[in-house]
Design an enzyme around this catalytic site. Structure first.
Site, PDB file in Angstrom:
ATOM      1  N   SER A 201      15.415 -24.086  38.546  1.00 59.68           N
ATOM      2  CA  SER A 201      15.472 -23.407  37.067  1.00 59.68           C
ATOM      3  C   SER A 201      16.840 -23.827  36.600  1.00 59.68           C
ATOM      4  O   SER A 201      17.109 -23.894  35.591  1.00 59.68           O
ATOM      5  CB  SER A 201      15.057 -22.015  36.965  1.00 59.68           C
ATOM      6  N   ARG A 205      17.731 -26.002  33.499  1.00 56.00           N
ATOM      7  CA  ARG A 205      18.028 -25.516  32.215  1.00 56.00           C
ATOM      8  C   ARG A 205      19.316 -26.230  31.675  1.00 56.00           C
ATOM      9  O   ARG A 205      19.557 -26.749  30.470  1.00 56.00           O
ATOM     10  CB  ARG A 205      18.523 -24.179  32.392  1.00 56.00           C
ATOM     11  N   ASN A 209      19.281 -29.127  28.378  1.00 58.04           N
ATOM     12  CA  ASN A 209      20.323 -28.708  27.251  1.00 58.04           C
ATOM     13  C   ASN A 209      21.435 -29.860  26.804  1.00 58.04           C
ATOM     14  O   ASN A 209      21.432 -29.972  25.745  1.00 58.04           O
ATOM     15  CB  ASN A 209      20.883 -27.341  27.333  1.00 58.04           C
TER      16      ASN A 209
END
Length: 287
Positions: A201, A205, A209
């Protein structure tokens, strides 16, 4: 400054290609050289910046750069103090290193998208992606390092036997040897999933982005290039008016997205840092 491709798809595809070198057979042995060069160079730059300021630090009124770095150090230390309640001698410098390194790597995104590939092409490199955090290999490498630290902190706090025992006896606790044996596979599976989900994660993440932001910058650059082309070619689609509007739209969109992305760049560095500290703190606690 368009460095490759006549069509929008060729342009985007070119900018999303890495400078790769294979050191063996198979994709596993392929290195994204551009990501490695930029990550190392930015890390050295960050170390050099802190060394430079540290050598010239004064006890009196600090300069602007010293004041800014002192503020950053104090901010990170405060966050670590609030989250990690053990000895911060290692965790606080680690958190500062993660925050500054990721922030600097993310900040390369603010350089015009065509500039790094154009410079690299002058030195013979056909492809070059300048933002290391848009490479999943880099973000996964950092998050796997966090995973190893989590295991090390857990073993240090609970001992090797205690850590191993917890893998098989939590979160489902049972009375009696028989039920403990029955629940051991489920406990072990859940703990392994929990351990692996945290670094995955973290990596996804940050990568997601930054990669999405890169795509938006490429699309804005395409809009500006199209506007410039229409201005030069008055007989093209939309004529001169359409070209001017497209160019101005690209300028405004680029400025707006850049300002917004400053927040994204900083926020993603902070999230990675604070989650690392949270995960290390959780590793020292018993279920």
């Amino acid at each position: 400054m368009q460095v490759a491709g006549d069509s929008p798809s060729e342009y985007v595809t070119h900018h999303l290609q890495h400078w790769r070198v294979s050191i063996g057979e198979g994709a596993f042995w392929t290195i994204n050289v551009d990501s490695m060069i930029m990550a190392i160079a930015i890390g050295v730059l960050g170390l050099g910046l802190f060394w430079f300021v540290g050598r010239r630090a004064t006890a009196g009124v600090p300069g602007k750069l010293q004041a800014f770095l002192e503020l950053a150090v104090e901010f990170v230390d405060t966050q670590v103090r609030d989250v990690f309640h053990g000895n911060r001698k290692f965790v606080a410098p680690l958190a500062l290193t993660i925050f500054v390194w990721i922030l600097l790597m993310n900040s390369v995104k603010m350089i015009p998208v065509d500039l790094p590939p154009a410079i690299a092409k002058m030195f013979g490199a056909e492809y070059f992606r300048a933002v290391p955090t848009t490479d999943l290999n880099i973000t996964l490498a950092m998050s796997m390092t966090v995973l190893l630290l989590m295991i090390a902190f857990a073993i240090k706090a609970k001992g090797g036997f205690g850590f191993t025992k917890e893998l098989f006896t939590a979160p489902f606790h049972a009375e009696g040897v028989g039920m403990k044996i029955v629940l051991a596979p489920a406990n072990f599976g859940l703990n392994i999933i929990e351990l692996l989900s945290k670094p995955v994660s973290l990596a996804m993440r940050l990568f997601g982005n930054m990669y999405a932001g890169e795509l938006v910058f490429l699309l804005i650059a395409l809009l500006g290039a199209a506007g410039g082309h229409f201005i030069m070619d008055v007989g093209g689609f939309g004529g001169t008016t359409g070209g001017i509007l497209a160019f101005l739209g690209a300028v405004l969109a680029g400025a707006g997205w850049s300002i917004f992305h400053i927040l994204v760049i900083t926020l993603q560095a902070f999230i990675f840092m604070i989650l690392t500290v949270v995960y290390l703190s959780m590793s020292t606690e018993a279920h």
